[in-house]
Design a protein around this motif. Structure first.
Motif, PDB file in Angstrom:
ATOM      1  N   ARG A   1       0.814  -1.222   0.000  1.00  0.00           N
ATOM      2  CA  ARG A   1       0.000   0.000   0.000  1.00  0.00           C
ATOM      3  C   ARG A   1       0.844   1.266   0.000  1.00  0.00           C
ATOM      4  NH1 ARG A   1      -5.357  -0.230   2.872  1.00  0.00           N
ATOM      5  NH2 ARG A   1      -6.261  -2.119   2.031  1.00  0.00           N
ATOM      6  N   ASP A   2       2.046   1.189   0.502  1.00  0.00           N
ATOM      7  CA  ASP A   2       2.928   2.357   0.588  1.00  0.00           C
ATOM      8  C   ASP A   2       4.287   1.998   0.019  1.00  0.00           C
ATOM      9  OD1 ASP A   2       1.165   4.102   2.191  1.00  0.00           O
ATOM     10  OD2 ASP A   2       1.457   2.552   3.709  1.00  0.00           O
ATOM     11  N   PHE A   3       4.973   3.005  -0.471  1.00  0.00           N
ATOM     12  CA  PHE A   3       6.332   2.817  -0.960  1.00  0.00           C
ATOM     13  C   PHE A   3       7.300   3.281   0.107  1.00  0.00           C
ATOM     14  CE2 PHE A   3       3.692   3.044  -4.700  1.00  0.00           C
ATOM     15  CZ  PHE A   3       4.187   1.993  -5.461  1.00  0.00           C
TER      16      PHE A   3
ATOM     17  N   TYR B   1      -3.287   5.281   1.027  1.00  0.00           N
ATOM     18  CA  TYR B   1      -3.819   4.298   0.073  1.00  0.00           C
ATOM     19  C   TYR B   1      -5.313   4.123   0.297  1.00  0.00           C
ATOM     20  CZ  TYR B   1      -4.093  -0.305  -2.263  1.00  0.00           C
ATOM     21  OH  TYR B   1      -4.401  -1.363  -3.073  1.00  0.00           O
ATOM     22  N   GLY B   2      -6.072   4.100  -0.792  1.00  0.00           N
ATOM     23  CA  GLY B   2      -7.505   3.863  -0.691  1.00  0.00           C
ATOM     24  C   GLY B   2      -8.319   5.093  -0.340  1.00  0.00           C
ATOM     25  N   SER B   3      -7.683   6.260  -0.297  1.00  0.00           N
ATOM     26  CA  SER B   3      -8.419   7.488  -0.005  1.00  0.00           C
ATOM     27  C   SER B   3      -8.090   8.526  -1.078  1.00  0.00           C
ATOM     28  CB  SER B   3      -8.064   8.014   1.387  1.00  0.00           C
ATOM     29  OG  SER B   3      -6.704   8.364   1.454  1.00  0.00           O
ATOM     30  N   VAL B   4      -8.899   9.565  -1.122  1.00  0.00           N
ATOM     31  CA  VAL B   4      -8.673  10.658  -2.066  1.00  0.00           C
ATOM     32  C   VAL B   4      -8.787  11.985  -1.323  1.00  0.00           C
ATOM     33  CG1 VAL B   4      -9.448   9.401  -4.130  1.00  0.00           C
ATOM     34  CG2 VAL B   4     -11.108  10.707  -2.779  1.00  0.00           C
ATOM     35  N   VAL B   5      -8.305  13.029  -1.962  1.00  0.00           N
ATOM     36  CA  VAL B   5      -8.378  14.382  -1.423  1.00  0.00           C
ATOM     37  C   VAL B   5      -8.713  15.315  -2.580  1.00  0.00           C
ATOM     38  CG1 VAL B   5      -5.891  14.869  -1.727  1.00  0.00           C
ATOM     39  CG2 VAL B   5      -7.174  16.071   0.049  1.00  0.00           C
TER      40      VAL B   5
ATOM     41  N   ARG C   1      -4.498  10.241  -6.398  1.00  0.00           N
ATOM     42  CA  ARG C   1      -5.448  10.326  -5.280  1.00  0.00           C
ATOM     43  C   ARG C   1      -6.059  11.723  -5.127  1.00  0.00           C
ATOM     44  NH1 ARG C   1      -1.450   7.141  -1.191  1.00  0.00           N
ATOM     45  NH2 ARG C   1      -1.468   5.152  -2.320  1.00  0.00           N
ATOM     46  N   VAL C   2      -5.713  12.660  -6.006  1.00  0.00           N
ATOM     47  CA  VAL C   2      -6.242  14.019  -5.928  1.00  0.00           C
ATOM     48  C   VAL C   2      -7.352  14.160  -6.967  1.00  0.00           C
ATOM     49  CG1 VAL C   2      -5.696  16.479  -5.969  1.00  0.00           C
ATOM     50  CG2 VAL C   2      -3.982  14.831  -5.169  1.00  0.00           C
ATOM     51  N   VAL C   3      -8.539  14.529  -6.483  1.00  0.00           N
ATOM     52  CA  VAL C   3      -9.726  14.591  -7.348  1.00  0.00           C
ATOM     53  C   VAL C   3     -10.437  15.932  -7.178  1.00  0.00           C
ATOM     54  CG1 VAL C   3     -10.052  12.079  -7.299  1.00  0.00           C
ATOM     55  CG2 VAL C   3     -11.177  13.495  -5.583  1.00  0.00           C
ATOM     56  N   GLY C   4     -11.379  16.193  -8.068  1.00  0.00           N
ATOM     57  CA  GLY C   4     -12.154  17.424  -7.991  1.00  0.00           C
ATOM     58  C   GLY C   4     -13.092  17.417  -6.798  1.00  0.00           C
TER      59      GLY C   4
ATOM     60  N   LEU D   1      -7.484  -0.015  -8.430  1.00  0.00           N
ATOM     61  CA  LEU D   1      -6.536  -0.889  -7.737  1.00  0.00           C
ATOM     62  C   LEU D   1      -6.575  -0.646  -6.229  1.00  0.00           C
ATOM     63  CD1 LEU D   1      -4.017  -2.860  -7.856  1.00  0.00           C
ATOM     64  CD2 LEU D   1      -2.638  -0.786  -7.958  1.00  0.00           C
ATOM     65  N   GLU D   2      -6.728   0.610  -5.840  1.00  0.00           N
ATOM     66  CA  GLU D   2      -6.753   0.978  -4.428  1.00  0.00           C
ATOM     67  C   GLU D   2      -8.157   0.876  -3.819  1.00  0.00           C
ATOM     68  OE1 GLU D   2      -4.719   4.627  -3.567  1.00  0.00           O
ATOM     69  OE2 GLU D   2      -2.913   4.000  -4.630  1.00  0.00           O
TER      70      GLU D   2
END
Length: 184
Positions: A84-86, A112-116, A151-154, A175-176
């Motif tokens: 989930r993370d690098f 991971y699995g979230s958006v902002v 992960r960045v959305v409107g 995928l996430e």
């Protein structure tokens, strides 16, 4: 060392196949410096020329270098759904100022699995009116996937743009687990 006693910058690179197509991974002695989508033919050549111009030395293909070997291992695990993370050293030398600040906040603050939203991310770095500048920072991201600009959305619920193409962004979000798998 060069004739001035300085350590010469060395750029190593390789291309790996992933579920979203070929990715070019490039690293310096300081860390992973660039990830490039759709890295075949002219796209790969242009990316390597840009790296040479920006960092002052010709990139060398070296998939067996320790940092690239680890980056490949982590990328493969991510695309297989096992990571989930690098956890890689990152060389931020291709980006600076506000853009770097936004991308560092993205790495540390959007899991991971979230958006902002673009505006929310602007607020997190103390610039609440700078949603458009955040979009510019996402477009300038030299380390996509590892620095998760997908992960960045409107704020209106729209997916927003993406340097690797909106279809690629949809695949990464699927995928996430943020979006359903695309039907086609």
């Amino acid at each position: 060392m060069d004739s001035n006693g300085q350590y010469e910058q060395r750029i190593v690179w390789t291309v790996i196949d992933t579920g979203i197509g070929p990715l070019l991974l490039a690293a310096t002695r300081d860390g992973l410096v660039n990830v490039v989508f759709h890295a075949t033919g002219a796209v790969r050549r242009k990316a390597l020329e840009r790296l040479a111009a920006r960092l002052g030395t010709e990139p060398v293909e070296a998939p067996g270098s320790p940092l690239l070997t680890e980056a490949i291992r982590q990328m493969e695990a991510y695309f297989a759904g096992r990571r989930r993370d690098f956890d890689l050293p990152l060389d931020w030398s291709l980006i600076s100022g506000f853009n770097r600040e936004v991308l560092r906040e993205l790495v540390s603050g959007v899991r991971y699995g979230s958006v902002v939203g673009y505006g929310d991310l602007a607020g997190r770095v103390g610039q609440p009116g700078a949603a458009q500048a955040v979009g510019t920072a996402m477009g300038a991201n030299p380390l996509p996937v590892v620095v998760p600009c997908h992960r960045v959305v409107g704020s209106d619920g729209g997916i927003g743009g993406f340097g690797g193409g909106v279809d690629t962004k949809r695949q990464l979000l699927a995928l996430e687990g943020v979006l359903p798998e695309p039907l086609f």
